[in-house]
Scaffold this active site. Sequence first.
Site, short mmCIF file in Angstrom:
data_model
loop_
_atom_site.label_atom_id
_atom_site.label_comp_id
_atom_site.label_asym_id
_atom_site.label_seq_id
_atom_site.Cartn_x
_atom_site.Cartn_y
_atom_site.Cartn_z
N CYS A 44 1.29 -1.19 -9.41
CA CYS A 44 2.50 -1.10 -8.31
C CYS A 44 1.77 -1.76 -7.08
O CYS A 44 1.95 -2.92 -6.63
CB CYS A 44 2.95 0.27 -8.08
SG CYS A 44 3.59 1.12 -9.24
N ARG A 45 1.21 -0.83 -6.16
CA ARG A 45 0.66 -1.29 -4.94
C ARG A 45 -0.21 -2.56 -4.86
O ARG A 45 -0.35 -3.45 -4.41
CB ARG A 45 0.27 -0.24 -4.21
CG ARG A 45 1.19 0.92 -3.83
CD ARG A 45 0.72 2.21 -3.15
NE ARG A 45 0.33 2.76 -4.21
CZ ARG A 45 -0.46 4.15 -4.07
NH1 ARG A 45 -0.46 4.59 -2.81
NH2 ARG A 45 -1.00 4.96 -5.09
N SER A 46 -1.45 -2.31 -5.59
CA SER A 46 -2.48 -3.22 -5.55
C SER A 46 -2.05 -4.67 -6.39
O SER A 46 -2.35 -5.84 -5.59
CB SER A 46 -3.86 -2.74 -6.26
OG SER A 46 -3.57 -2.69 -7.54
N ASP A 62 2.85 5.63 -2.65
CA ASP A 62 2.94 5.29 -4.02
C ASP A 62 4.33 5.22 -4.47
O ASP A 62 5.16 5.98 -4.41
CB ASP A 62 2.15 6.15 -4.87
CG ASP A 62 2.45 5.73 -6.44
OD1 ASP A 62 2.91 4.86 -6.67
OD2 ASP A 62 1.32 6.38 -7.19
N CYS A 110 -5.77 0.42 -6.03
CA CYS A 110 -4.61 1.36 -5.95
C CYS A 110 -5.00 2.42 -7.01
O CYS A 110 -6.26 2.36 -7.60
CB CYS A 110 -3.24 1.20 -5.79
SG CYS A 110 -2.61 0.30 -7.36
N ASN A 140 -3.07 0.39 -10.70
CA ASN A 140 -2.98 -1.19 -10.91
C ASN A 140 -1.81 -1.75 -11.47
O ASN A 140 -1.81 -2.74 -12.24
CB ASN A 140 -4.38 -1.81 -11.50
CG ASN A 140 -4.81 -3.11 -11.24
OD1 ASN A 140 -4.85 -4.02 -11.89
ND2 ASN A 140 -4.22 -3.43 -10.06
#
Length: 168
Positions: free
Chosen positions: A19-21, A132, A14, A17
């Site tokens: 939150c999402r990933s 995001d 993401c 690095n």
Amino acid sequence: MRPVRTTYRVCFVCTGNICRSPMAASVFRARLAEAGLDGLVEVDSAGTGGWHEGDGADPRALSVLDEHGYGTEHTARRFRPSWFARLDLVIALDGSHRRELIRLAPTPMEAAKIRLLRSYDPAAPADLDVPDPYYGSRAGFEECLAMVEAASEGLLVAVRNSLEERAA
């Protein structure tokens, strides 16, 4: 003769690095463990930028993961083009990440390893981006987790198929 790698390697990417990933990596590790494949697949994550290198994941991401029974250990890092050589699959969390990864890929063969996470969710709409959640509320992290969980099942099938092809 080309040597056969025994470990299949997946990296979720993401922006920062945090939150999402890391959420995607945590969920996918759990799916692999449930399927008995955790010893065959290595999962990590990275960001397209280095703003948060060395930081832990966003506390909201950690809280949501913990409440849903997922692991929460994480240290942010930036994706390096040299990693393509050792990775089997590079999973982008949105289209901007995919474009940046394609730009970083040293060869077309390396670029072919890049996929959007939600492309593994047959029920996903045409827009395959995982939004995001960083600038929003906790609800955005819950939404992110739901999207990641939905796509992880299809990703697990794809990785299992790749492992079976590799073993044949």
